[in-house]
Design a protein around this motif. Structure first.
Motif, mmCIF file in Angstrom:
data_model
loop_
_atom_site.group_PDB
_atom_site.id
_atom_site.type_symbol
_atom_site.label_atom_id
_atom_site.label_comp_id
_atom_site.label_asym_id
_atom_site.label_seq_id
_atom_site.Cartn_x
_atom_site.Cartn_y
_atom_site.Cartn_z
ATOM 1 N N GLU A 1 -7.532 3.938 -4.668
ATOM 2 C CA GLU A 1 -8.540 3.915 -3.605
ATOM 3 C C GLU A 1 -8.149 4.832 -2.446
ATOM 4 O OE1 GLU A 1 -11.389 2.546 -3.582
ATOM 5 O OE2 GLU A 1 -11.402 0.921 -5.061
ATOM 6 N N ALA A 2 -6.850 4.792 -2.086
ATOM 7 C CA ALA A 2 -6.404 5.618 -0.955
ATOM 8 C C ALA A 2 -6.480 7.105 -1.286
ATOM 9 C CB ALA A 2 -4.978 5.222 -0.573
ATOM 10 N N PRO B 1 1.724 6.360 3.941
ATOM 11 C CA PRO B 1 0.743 7.396 4.307
ATOM 12 C C PRO B 1 1.273 8.819 4.177
ATOM 13 C CG PRO B 1 0.705 5.596 5.898
ATOM 14 C CD PRO B 1 1.888 5.353 5.005
ATOM 15 N N ALA C 1 0.850 -1.186 0.000
ATOM 16 C CA ALA C 1 0.000 0.000 0.000
ATOM 17 C C ALA C 1 0.886 1.237 0.000
ATOM 18 C CB ALA C 1 -0.906 -0.002 1.232
ATOM 19 N N THR D 1 -3.512 2.492 -4.395
ATOM 20 C CA THR D 1 -3.217 3.924 -4.368
ATOM 21 C C THR D 1 -4.399 4.737 -4.870
ATOM 22 O OG1 THR D 1 -0.888 3.427 -4.735
ATOM 23 C CG2 THR D 1 -1.595 5.690 -5.127
#
Length: 539
Positions: free
Chosen positions: A330-331, A188, A185, A328
């Motif tokens: 989606e995030a 952040p 993922a 990425t």
């Protein structure tokens, strides 16, 4: 179990394989011993290059790795070209081959099919090449191959098994389920920085590549929230479609298509202050097909890729995220709960109007061709070779879903791809019509695969654009003051050849006759439609 039996069982039961492409030989007989009762479908191409291209088409149509069983030596040199194309386009392909006995490897004794080193030869067109020396290690080596397919930038993997190990006894593994592989993922902090830059951008641009094909809904939602003009590369065609595979998709109002090499899109790219590039290598054949290094990004470039080395190739990077494209997308969506308004649709429409693609003399002859295909076969998968209709389709065609359009004009750019890859796609998706777009020059590389289509009763339409040889190279020579040599080819009677294979064929010269031929295509077995390029272009 024998090593060969274990290989087949693992492919079927652990990794869900259902089809194998290969030509048996004396070195692989033991590999075939248990294949007949395995439940796996075996497809016999007429050349190992065809096997590789079929596996490629199978993989692109489904996302599942195509599997090949290939003979030692010449079988491997034959399939190397197909592996090179798959490597360039990040297509998952498992090539299992035989190799000479362990006690003879590297000894240069003139053994049947012997090469100094198959592994070294194939390593350059594979994510990795492995020689199995212990049959007990087979589950681990296969797990490593599928970890590449599922966990990183995919591509071909080669596993060679010495012929004295195929019938070696080996214990079955205690665990038959495949390991769960999760891609990384986005970081952040890096994601938050990217989102902040995109939020503050005045003239954003999005570049979506083939790495995004598994996440069309997220891709469409994000570009709409960003209100950003978006280039969708050839391998990403259909990402911004309406998702209705049964009808032709109008171009999404933010989709610039695969037109990054054309002036109006280059201007947008040059003026963009923030560029988000996801799952794309920013390679020459997607962004600079006119080969003048004119695709320039001057704004802050954010790149997302599974391959860290890819982040720093081709364009100057501002921020890189090593992550899965879908995760990425989606995030990033979470950072944009509401849509921004930045004239994205207006900028996209202006660029497309300036391009005027249907009126461009290079593309105009092909507009009625693709209009006819859309009318008669809107849901079809279009698979192309390197030929004139495909070059035009890269710019003109839109699709409602990903995995409905792919060809060999990008990356490695081989000839002979279109026909066998279309057969692989049809085997993978029997529920969809499939069209192979080929030229009279390139189809000669793999024309024999018509026999495979007839044998397997595959209703693939073969659109053969006949322009008398290598037209693109002929024009390129003329433009550069080179006397044309080697490009004016003697062509066979394609319909006679097709009929000799047992394939129905016809010749058309206009859209009306093409529509009629398509509407009357057989339900079982291929149809070759030869188009006289000169008469089509001149009416």
């Amino acid at each position: 179990m024998t090593c060969a039996e274990l290989l087949i069982a693992l492919l079927r039961d652990r990794y869900g394989a259902d089809t194998v492409f290969g030509i048996p030989g004396v070195h692989t007989v033991e590999l075939y011993r248990g294949l007949a009762d395995s439940g796996l479908r075996h497809i016999t191409p007429r050349h190992e290059q065809g096997a590789g291209f079929m596996a490629d088409g199978y993989a692109r149509a489904t996302g599942k790795p195509g599997v090949c069983f290939i003979i030692t030596g010449p079988g491997m040199t034959n399939i190397a070209t197909a592996m090179g194309q798959a490597l360039a386009d990040s297509v998952p392909m498992l090539v299992v081959s035989s190799v000479n006995r362990r006690d003879t490897l590297g000894r240069g004794q003139g053994r049947l099919h012997e090469l100094p080193s198959q592994q070294q030869l194939l390593a350059g067109v594979a994510r990795f090449s492995h020689t199995l020396l212990d049959p007990a290690a087979l589950p681990e080596v296969l797990a490593r191959a599928f970890a590449v397919f599922n966990g990183m930038r995919p591509g071909p993997v080669h596993i060679e098994i010495p012929i004295d190990l195929f019938d070696a006894e080996v214990s079955a593994p205690t665990q038959w389920s495949a390991p769960a592989i999760h891609r990384p993922a986005p970081d952040p902090a890096g994601l938050a920085t990217a989102a902040a830059w995109l939020h503050d951008a005045k003239r954003p641009l999005v570049l979506l590549g083939g790495g995004c094909v598994a996440a069309p809904e997220a891709a469409r939602a994000l570009v709409e929230r960003l209100d950003a003009p978006t280039v969708t590369t050839i391998n990403a065609k259909g990402l911004l479609g309406n998702g209705d595979g049964a009808s032709p998709s109008p171009r999404h109002p933010l989709d610039l298509g695969a037109n990054a090499a054309l002036p109006a899109v280059r201007e947008l790219a040059h003026d963009a202050d923030v560029i988000l590039a996801i799952g794309t290598e920013l390679g020459e054949t997607d962004y600079d097909v006119v080969f003048d290094d004119g695709f320039l990004l001057t704004g802050r470039l954010i790149r997302v890729d599974l391959d860290p080395e890819q982040l720093v190739r081709n364009q100057s990077l501002s921020l890189g995220l090593i992550a899965d494209a879908g995760a990425t997308l989606e995030a990033l969506l979470a950072h944009f709960p509401t849509a921004l308004l930045r004239q994205g649709q207006v900028r996209t429409a202006a660029a497309l109007e300036a391009l005027a693609l249907p009126l461009d003399p290079a593309f105009a002859p092909f507009v009625p061709l693709f209009d006819t295909l859309n009318e008669v076969m809107p849901e079809a998968i279009l698979v192309g070779d390197s030929c004139a209709p495909v070059y035009a389709a890269n710019h003109l065609v839109t699709k409602s879903e990903p995995r409905r359009f792919f060809n060999a004009s990008t990356g490695y750019g081989t000839l002979g791809y279109g026909l066998p890859a279309a057969l692989g796609a049809k085997l993978a998706r029997p529920d969809l019509p499939v069209v192979a777009m080929v030229g009279d020059g390139g189809v000669m590389f793999t024309l024999s695969e018509i026999a495979t289509a007839v044998e397997e009763r595959l209703p693939v339409v073969i659109l053969l654009w006949h322009n008398g040889g290598y037209e693109e190279i002929r024009r390129y020579m003329a433009a550069n003051g080179v006397t044309p040599i080697g490009v004016n080819l003697h062509a066979p009677e394609f319909q006679t050849l097709a009929n000799g294979f047992g394939c129905l064929s016809t010749r058309v010269e206009d859209p009306a006759s093409l529509a009629k031929a398509l509407a009357q295509r057989p339900e079982q077995g291929p149809l070759l439609i030869e188009i006289d390029a000169h008469r089509w272009s001149t009416g």
